[in-house]
Design a protein around this motif. Sequence first.
Motif, PDB file in Angstrom:
ATOM      1  N   ASP A  34      18.183   4.640 -17.619  1.00  7.59           N
ATOM      2  CA  ASP A  34      17.803   4.503 -16.218  1.00  7.59           C
ATOM      3  C   ASP A  34      16.330   4.130 -16.097  1.00  7.59           C
ATOM      4  N   THR A  38      15.016   0.654 -14.431  1.00 14.11           N
ATOM      5  CA  THR A  38      14.038   0.643 -13.345  1.00 14.11           C
ATOM      6  C   THR A  38      12.836  -0.215 -13.701  1.00 14.11           C
ATOM      7  N   ARG A  39      12.370  -0.116 -14.932  1.00 17.59           N
ATOM      8  CA  ARG A  39      11.215  -0.916 -15.338  1.00 17.59           C
ATOM      9  C   ARG A  39      11.560  -2.404 -15.416  1.00 17.59           C
ATOM     10  N   GLN A  41      13.706  -3.867 -13.493  1.00 18.97           N
ATOM     11  CA  GLN A  41      13.860  -4.326 -12.113  1.00 18.97           C
ATOM     12  C   GLN A  41      12.535  -4.693 -11.464  1.00 18.97           C
ATOM     13  N   GLY A  79      15.496  13.104 -11.011  1.00 21.50           N
ATOM     14  CA  GLY A  79      16.749  12.421 -11.327  1.00 21.50           C
ATOM     15  C   GLY A  79      17.910  13.377 -11.485  1.00 21.50           C
ATOM     16  N   TRP A 133      15.328   9.960  -4.636  1.00 16.63           N
ATOM     17  CA  TRP A 133      15.341   8.741  -5.454  1.00 16.63           C
ATOM     18  C   TRP A 133      13.989   8.035  -5.393  1.00 16.63           C
ATOM     19  N   LYS A 136      11.802   9.884  -7.891  1.00 14.52           N
ATOM     20  CA  LYS A 136      12.235   9.557  -9.261  1.00 14.52           C
ATOM     21  C   LYS A 136      11.739   8.178  -9.668  1.00 14.52           C
ATOM     22  N   THR A 137      11.902   7.199  -8.806  1.00  9.77           N
ATOM     23  CA  THR A 137      11.507   5.836  -9.137  1.00  9.77           C
ATOM     24  C   THR A 137       9.998   5.733  -9.339  1.00  9.77           C
ATOM     25  N   ARG A 138       9.227   6.363  -8.486  1.00  4.43           N
ATOM     26  CA  ARG A 138       7.765   6.303  -8.643  1.00  4.43           C
ATOM     27  C   ARG A 138       7.320   6.950  -9.946  1.00  4.43           C
ATOM     28  N   GLN A 140       9.124   7.120 -12.693  1.00  7.55           N
ATOM     29  CA  GLN A 140       9.588   6.273 -13.797  1.00  7.55           C
ATOM     30  C   GLN A 140       8.693   5.067 -14.018  1.00  7.55           C
ATOM     31  N   LEU A 141       8.017   4.611 -12.992  1.00  5.41           N
ATOM     32  CA  LEU A 141       7.218   3.392 -13.102  1.00  5.41           C
ATOM     33  C   LEU A 141       5.808   3.626 -13.616  1.00  5.41           C
TER      34      LEU A 141
END
Length: 162
Positions: A34, A38-39, A41, A79, A133, A136-138, A140-141
């Motif tokens: 995941d 994400t990275r 994307q 997540g 979400w 989580k996304t922030r 992960q980046l």
Amino acid sequence: MSTEAPKRDQWQWENATAGAAAGFATVAVMHPLDVVRTRFQVNDGRVSNFPSYKNTAHAVFTIARSEGLRGLYAGFLPGVLGSTISWSLYFFFYDRAKQRYARNREGKLSPGLHLASAAEAGAIVSFFTNPVWLVKTRLQLQTPLHQTRPYSGVYGLLSILI
């Protein structure tokens, strides 16, 4: 007439519990992929503060080498919380919607009513879990290429958002 409750009403949380367990297990095993997804994307090759990866395997090894397991599991807490809550609520609301639609009908529900139940459950869950979400996304980046590490974790990000 029996005073015993029907089996269906004895415990109504089995679908929610099964969804929560499945959500947790899925994230616990698949979270590194995941992070890679994400990275990929957000990396269009024009921005230099994100590493460039050739393929999925290269991304996994590059992240593991430069950031360690912490990088592969970035955003794990939101997540796993989001997935556990999301699947739990989805199965709970889906079952409730099916029960509500079945009250006025005998026999099986039509495919359209199953679709309506699923759409209703999905909309409710999306509304409540979207902030999770985002967090989580922030998380992960974040990469070592950032000049400063803007979020120290879930609590640091929440303090900025609130």
